[in-house]
Design a protein around this motif. Sequence first.
Motif, mmCIF file in Angstrom:
data_model
loop_
_atom_site.group_PDB
_atom_site.id
_atom_site.type_symbol
_atom_site.label_atom_id
_atom_site.label_comp_id
_atom_site.label_asym_id
_atom_site.label_seq_id
_atom_site.Cartn_x
_atom_site.Cartn_y
_atom_site.Cartn_z
ATOM 1 N N LEU A 73 -23.440 89.934 -20.646
ATOM 2 C CA LEU A 73 -22.221 90.429 -21.285
ATOM 3 C C LEU A 73 -21.078 89.416 -21.191
ATOM 4 N N ASP A 74 -20.881 88.824 -20.024
ATOM 5 C CA ASP A 74 -19.787 87.860 -19.835
ATOM 6 C C ASP A 74 -20.293 86.452 -19.563
ATOM 7 N N HIS A 75 -21.281 86.327 -18.696
ATOM 8 C CA HIS A 75 -21.886 85.016 -18.432
ATOM 9 C C HIS A 75 -23.272 85.231 -17.853
ATOM 10 N N ASP A 76 -24.065 84.183 -17.808
ATOM 11 C CA ASP A 76 -25.472 84.279 -17.438
ATOM 12 C C ASP A 76 -25.628 84.590 -15.950
ATOM 13 N N LEU A 77 -26.172 85.764 -15.643
ATOM 14 C CA LEU A 77 -26.376 86.174 -14.258
ATOM 15 C C LEU A 77 -27.329 85.238 -13.528
ATOM 16 N N VAL B 183 -23.807 79.136 -3.606
ATOM 17 C CA VAL B 183 -23.086 79.576 -2.409
ATOM 18 C C VAL B 183 -21.603 79.704 -2.706
ATOM 19 N N GLU B 184 -21.064 78.727 -3.441
ATOM 20 C CA GLU B 184 -19.634 78.728 -3.746
ATOM 21 C C GLU B 184 -19.254 79.940 -4.598
ATOM 22 N N ASN B 185 -20.069 80.240 -5.597
ATOM 23 C CA ASN B 185 -19.757 81.363 -6.488
ATOM 24 C C ASN B 185 -19.893 82.702 -5.762
ATOM 25 N N ILE B 186 -20.906 82.817 -4.930
ATOM 26 C CA ILE B 186 -21.089 84.061 -4.172
ATOM 27 C C ILE B 186 -19.898 84.316 -3.249
ATOM 28 N N GLU B 187 -19.429 83.274 -2.563
ATOM 29 C CA GLU B 187 -18.273 83.428 -1.672
ATOM 30 C C GLU B 187 -17.016 83.799 -2.458
ATOM 31 N N LYS B 188 -16.880 83.213 -3.640
ATOM 32 C CA LYS B 188 -15.736 83.530 -4.493
ATOM 33 C C LYS B 188 -15.760 84.999 -4.905
ATOM 34 N N ILE B 189 -16.927 85.495 -5.286
ATOM 35 C CA ILE B 189 -17.069 86.890 -5.694
ATOM 36 C C ILE B 189 -16.790 87.831 -4.521
ATOM 37 N N LYS B 190 -17.287 87.480 -3.348
ATOM 38 C CA LYS B 190 -17.079 88.318 -2.160
ATOM 39 C C LYS B 190 -15.602 88.424 -1.784
ATOM 40 N N ASN B 191 -14.828 87.413 -2.159
ATOM 41 C CA ASN B 191 -13.410 87.397 -1.802
ATOM 42 C C ASN B 191 -12.490 87.778 -2.964
ATOM 43 N N THR B 192 -13.052 88.368 -4.020
ATOM 44 C CA THR B 192 -12.281 88.786 -5.190
ATOM 45 C C THR B 192 -12.300 90.303 -5.285
ATOM 46 N N SER B 193 -11.188 90.894 -5.663
ATOM 47 C CA SER B 193 -11.134 92.348 -5.800
ATOM 48 C C SER B 193 -12.036 92.794 -6.946
ATOM 49 N N GLU B 194 -12.604 93.979 -6.798
ATOM 50 C CA GLU B 194 -13.564 94.471 -7.786
ATOM 51 C C GLU B 194 -12.954 94.571 -9.177
ATOM 52 N N LYS B 195 -11.676 94.891 -9.269
ATOM 53 C CA LYS B 195 -11.009 95.028 -10.565
ATOM 54 C C LYS B 195 -10.988 93.715 -11.340
ATOM 55 N N GLU B 196 -11.003 92.610 -10.632
ATOM 56 C CA GLU B 196 -10.912 91.301 -11.268
ATOM 57 C C GLU B 196 -12.278 90.695 -11.590
ATOM 58 N N LEU B 197 -13.345 91.366 -11.171
ATOM 59 C CA LEU B 197 -14.685 90.823 -11.377
ATOM 60 C C LEU B 197 -15.200 91.117 -12.783
ATOM 61 N N LEU B 198 -15.887 90.147 -13.368
ATOM 62 C CA LEU B 198 -16.559 90.338 -14.645
ATOM 63 C C LEU B 198 -17.863 91.095 -14.406
ATOM 64 N N ASN B 199 -18.502 91.524 -15.494
ATOM 65 C CA ASN B 199 -19.707 92.340 -15.351
ATOM 66 C C ASN B 199 -20.765 91.660 -14.502
ATOM 67 N N GLU B 200 -21.105 90.407 -14.824
ATOM 68 C CA GLU B 200 -22.170 89.727 -14.095
ATOM 69 C C GLU B 200 -21.798 89.448 -12.638
ATOM 70 N N ASP B 201 -20.502 89.327 -12.345
ATOM 71 C CA ASP B 201 -20.066 89.177 -10.961
ATOM 72 C C ASP B 201 -20.383 90.445 -10.172
ATOM 73 N N LYS B 202 -20.129 91.601 -10.779
ATOM 74 C CA LYS B 202 -20.426 92.887 -10.123
ATOM 75 C C LYS B 202 -21.933 93.052 -9.933
ATOM 76 N N GLU B 203 -22.688 92.670 -10.960
ATOM 77 C CA GLU B 203 -24.145 92.777 -10.873
ATOM 78 C C GLU B 203 -24.664 91.882 -9.744
ATOM 79 N N LEU B 204 -24.144 90.665 -9.667
ATOM 80 C CA LEU B 204 -24.584 89.740 -8.630
ATOM 81 C C LEU B 204 -24.281 90.283 -7.242
ATOM 82 N N PHE B 205 -23.080 90.810 -7.062
ATOM 83 C CA PHE B 205 -22.699 91.307 -5.739
ATOM 84 C C PHE B 205 -23.588 92.473 -5.314
ATOM 85 N N SER B 206 -23.913 93.348 -6.261
ATOM 86 C CA SER B 206 -24.800 94.470 -5.968
ATOM 87 C C SER B 206 -26.193 93.967 -5.594
ATOM 88 N N LEU B 207 -26.721 93.022 -6.363
ATOM 89 C CA LEU B 207 -28.034 92.446 -6.076
ATOM 90 C C LEU B 207 -28.035 91.722 -4.732
#
Length: 397
Positions: free
Chosen positions: A78-82, A88-112
């Motif tokens: 939907l937003d970028h390729d999961l 490692v850098e992207n995962i840490e960035k997602i972990k330190n970002t509020s859920e409201k600011e996350l794109l769809n694939e960021d949320k999917e990645l964090f759940s996975l």
Amino acid sequence: MTNLANQTGDNRIIGHLNGSNNGPTVVFFGGIHGNEPSGEKAIQDVLLRIEEEKIPVNGNIYGIRGNIEALLAGKRFLDHDLNRSWTVENIEKIKNTSEKELLNEDKELFSLYQVLWDILETEPGPFYFIDFHTTSSKTLPFITINDALINRKFSKLFPVPIILGIEEYLEGPLLSYINDQGYLSVGFESGQHTAKEAVENSIAFMWLALVYSDALKRADVKGYEGYYLQLQNSAMKNASFFEIIYRHPIDSKDQFSMLSGFKSFDVVNKGKLLAEHNKRAVLALQKSSIFMPLYQSQGEDGFFLIRRIPKLALWLSRVLRKIRMPALLPILPGVSWADKKKGTLLVNKRTARFLAKPLFHLLGYRNRQINKNEILMSSREATAKNKMYSGTWWYQK
């Protein structure tokens, strides 16, 4: 079957089979790309049959959905390729970002990510991770792996082609992240997106993987021989090793059109017209085989070129790695450890040209250029948890 969907609050877990006996933990991913539903269907089919036929399970079997929202929309993402986000850098960035600011694939990645680490921290090994995919073009079924010997040894059991080195050309695949943690990980491309055979091949592959990993006994799987023949015939008895030698990248703003009729493993001669990219002809740089030509609107890879790896080279690389020949590389001029524990090297570009990329590949190293003068070489062998798999029948074979 223990269905964990209600416990997790979504449909991430397709199913979980917990056997009464000690055994491996085998994890299957389906639908990391939302326009590739064959793997999800195969996982549902196999888990349901195991439950209905009361087939004894050793260890644990998990089926996990990938990009849930993209699967519902029938889009690759939907937003970028999961499957290009697992750094490692992207995962840490997602972990330190509020859920409201996350794109769809960021949320999917964090759940996975949470599901993945919950499995790793609570279940016993050895661990097997298998990711199901399909392609936009017609293709033989094939395996893609990062070039670690544990991946090679397990993949050789299947009667399909095996592609090495894709991690050198793609940044952030899920299986590369898992492989970096030291665990066996295999990608299986079962066929064209909408082909019935893609589901059938995924089902056959899953049954074989469960038997080879000792999660199921061969005698308990009705039709085992038929599943093997299904893959062997679909692959046209091609079970060779190949390596990627070229990737044609494209940007979302580019105009790219692949010439019609190509399918993976087709041989193309040097100078063969392959595609049109921003109104310029794209020709084959050398005689090779075309691999995963793009026939869909989304994607960052126009096509790849591959070549067969001689059996002698495979044997030699296995021997050199076993005697730890790569440990001697830092004594060469222009070569130094970037991180000895992780097995990464810094190589001067002049040295890399002198030694040649095939030599580094032989020793298990894949490269990433980090600046004009240096290349970062990473080895999968340094982090591979070989002891975890040393007691398995296929590792000792």
